[in-house]
Design a protein around this motif. Structure first.
Motif, mmCIF file in Angstrom:
data_model
loop_
_atom_site.group_PDB
_atom_site.id
_atom_site.type_symbol
_atom_site.label_atom_id
_atom_site.label_comp_id
_atom_site.label_asym_id
_atom_site.label_seq_id
_atom_site.Cartn_x
_atom_site.Cartn_y
_atom_site.Cartn_z
ATOM 1 N N SER A 116 0.843 -1.186 0.000
ATOM 2 C CA SER A 116 0.000 0.000 0.000
ATOM 3 C C SER A 116 0.879 1.237 0.000
ATOM 4 N N VAL A 117 0.660 2.107 -0.959
ATOM 5 C CA VAL A 117 1.463 3.315 -1.084
ATOM 6 C C VAL A 117 0.564 4.495 -1.402
ATOM 7 N N GLN A 118 1.082 5.687 -1.196
ATOM 8 C CA GLN A 118 0.357 6.882 -1.565
ATOM 9 C C GLN A 118 0.631 7.222 -3.026
ATOM 10 N N ALA A 119 -0.288 7.948 -3.615
ATOM 11 C CA ALA A 119 -0.125 8.384 -4.999
ATOM 12 C C ALA A 119 1.210 9.097 -5.168
ATOM 13 N N SER B 243 5.485 6.767 -9.989
ATOM 14 C CA SER B 243 4.398 7.742 -10.148
ATOM 15 C C SER B 243 3.034 7.059 -10.067
ATOM 16 N N LEU B 244 2.872 6.243 -9.032
ATOM 17 C CA LEU B 244 1.646 5.465 -8.904
ATOM 18 C C LEU B 244 0.424 6.357 -8.771
ATOM 19 N N LYS B 245 -0.660 5.897 -9.371
ATOM 20 C CA LYS B 245 -1.938 6.589 -9.343
ATOM 21 C C LYS B 245 -2.977 5.687 -8.683
ATOM 22 N N PRO B 246 -4.025 6.261 -8.101
ATOM 23 C CA PRO B 246 -5.073 5.409 -7.512
ATOM 24 C C PRO B 246 -5.640 4.397 -8.505
ATOM 25 N N GLU B 247 -5.701 4.751 -9.764
ATOM 26 C CA GLU B 247 -6.230 3.826 -10.765
ATOM 27 C C GLU B 247 -5.289 2.657 -11.075
ATOM 28 N N ASP B 248 -4.092 2.682 -10.509
ATOM 29 C CA ASP B 248 -3.185 1.539 -10.640
ATOM 30 C C ASP B 248 -3.483 0.456 -9.604
ATOM 31 N N THR B 249 -4.396 0.743 -8.678
ATOM 32 C CA THR B 249 -4.763 -0.245 -7.668
ATOM 33 C C THR B 249 -5.324 -1.493 -8.331
ATOM 34 N N ALA B 250 -4.718 -2.632 -8.039
ATOM 35 C CA ALA B 250 -5.104 -3.893 -8.671
ATOM 36 C C ALA B 250 -4.278 -5.033 -8.093
ATOM 37 N N MET B 251 -4.696 -6.240 -8.403
ATOM 38 C CA MET B 251 -3.849 -7.407 -8.177
ATOM 39 C C MET B 251 -2.954 -7.538 -9.401
ATOM 40 N N TYR B 252 -1.673 -7.642 -9.171
ATOM 41 C CA TYR B 252 -0.704 -7.754 -10.255
ATOM 42 C C TYR B 252 -0.196 -9.188 -10.346
ATOM 43 N N TYR B 253 -0.177 -9.689 -11.575
ATOM 44 C CA TYR B 253 0.234 -11.062 -11.838
ATOM 45 C C TYR B 253 1.390 -11.084 -12.830
ATOM 46 N N GLY C 28 -0.360 -13.769 -7.708
ATOM 47 C CA GLY C 28 -0.675 -12.347 -7.661
ATOM 48 C C GLY C 28 -0.132 -11.654 -6.431
ATOM 49 N N THR C 29 0.104 -10.351 -6.573
ATOM 50 C CA THR C 29 0.515 -9.514 -5.449
ATOM 51 C C THR C 29 -0.287 -8.216 -5.527
ATOM 52 N N GLN C 30 -0.855 -7.807 -4.410
ATOM 53 C CA GLN C 30 -1.783 -6.674 -4.382
ATOM 54 C C GLN C 30 -1.030 -5.357 -4.308
ATOM 55 N N VAL C 31 -1.440 -4.430 -5.156
ATOM 56 C CA VAL C 31 -0.942 -3.051 -5.114
ATOM 57 C C VAL C 31 -2.129 -2.142 -4.844
ATOM 58 N N THR C 32 -2.040 -1.353 -3.788
ATOM 59 C CA THR C 32 -3.104 -0.426 -3.421
ATOM 60 C C THR C 32 -2.521 0.972 -3.325
ATOM 61 N N VAL C 33 -3.105 1.895 -4.071
ATOM 62 C CA VAL C 33 -2.606 3.269 -4.118
ATOM 63 C C VAL C 33 -3.674 4.202 -3.571
ATOM 64 N N SER C 34 -3.340 4.956 -2.556
ATOM 65 C CA SER C 34 -4.279 5.894 -1.961
ATOM 66 C C SER C 34 -3.973 7.314 -2.427
#
Length: 126
Positions: free
Chosen positions: A11-14, A84-94, A119-125
């Protein structure tokens, strides 16, 4: 038995960055195509990046300039550097692989890949 094991999500911030890893085992013989894909809640799985059949990289338009796919052949590991992560990048990555077929300048469709990691979860706030 081909096995793919992802790690590095979180979990990371935008605006932040993450580096995802995929440990690959069980492949022998000729070149295979490796890629990263993601699936957000309520959306279809989509390709993010891949190495094509001749080792060139290919990216989805939505991640160009922010994501970088790389590999360490000696350690059989695939990476995805995401900046440069964005909230819309939030997803499970495979990570996924395909052992047959020729893909030049393009990535396999999600349904074409033969093997998948868990999969590994990426969550962007924001």
């Amino acid at each position: 038995q081909v096995q793919l094991v992802e790690s590095g999500g979180g979990s990371v911030q935008a605006g932040g960055s993450l580096r995802l890893s995929c440990a690959v085992s069980g492949y022998t013989g000729s070149r295979y195509v490796m890629g990263w894909l993601r699936q957000a809640p309520g959306k279809e799985r989509e390709g993010v990046a891949c190495f094509d059949s001749i080792g060139r990289t290919k990216y989805a338009d939505s991640v160009k300039g922010r994501f970088t796919i790389s590999q360490d052949n000696a350690k059989n590991t695939l990476f995805l550097q995401i900046n440069s992560l964005k909230p819309e990048d939030t997803a499970m990555y495979y990570c996924a692989s395909k052992g047959r077929g020729t893909y030049i300048g393009t990535c396999p469709r999600p349904s074409d890949y033969d093997y998948w990691g868990q999969g590994t979860q990426v969550t962007v706030s924001s």
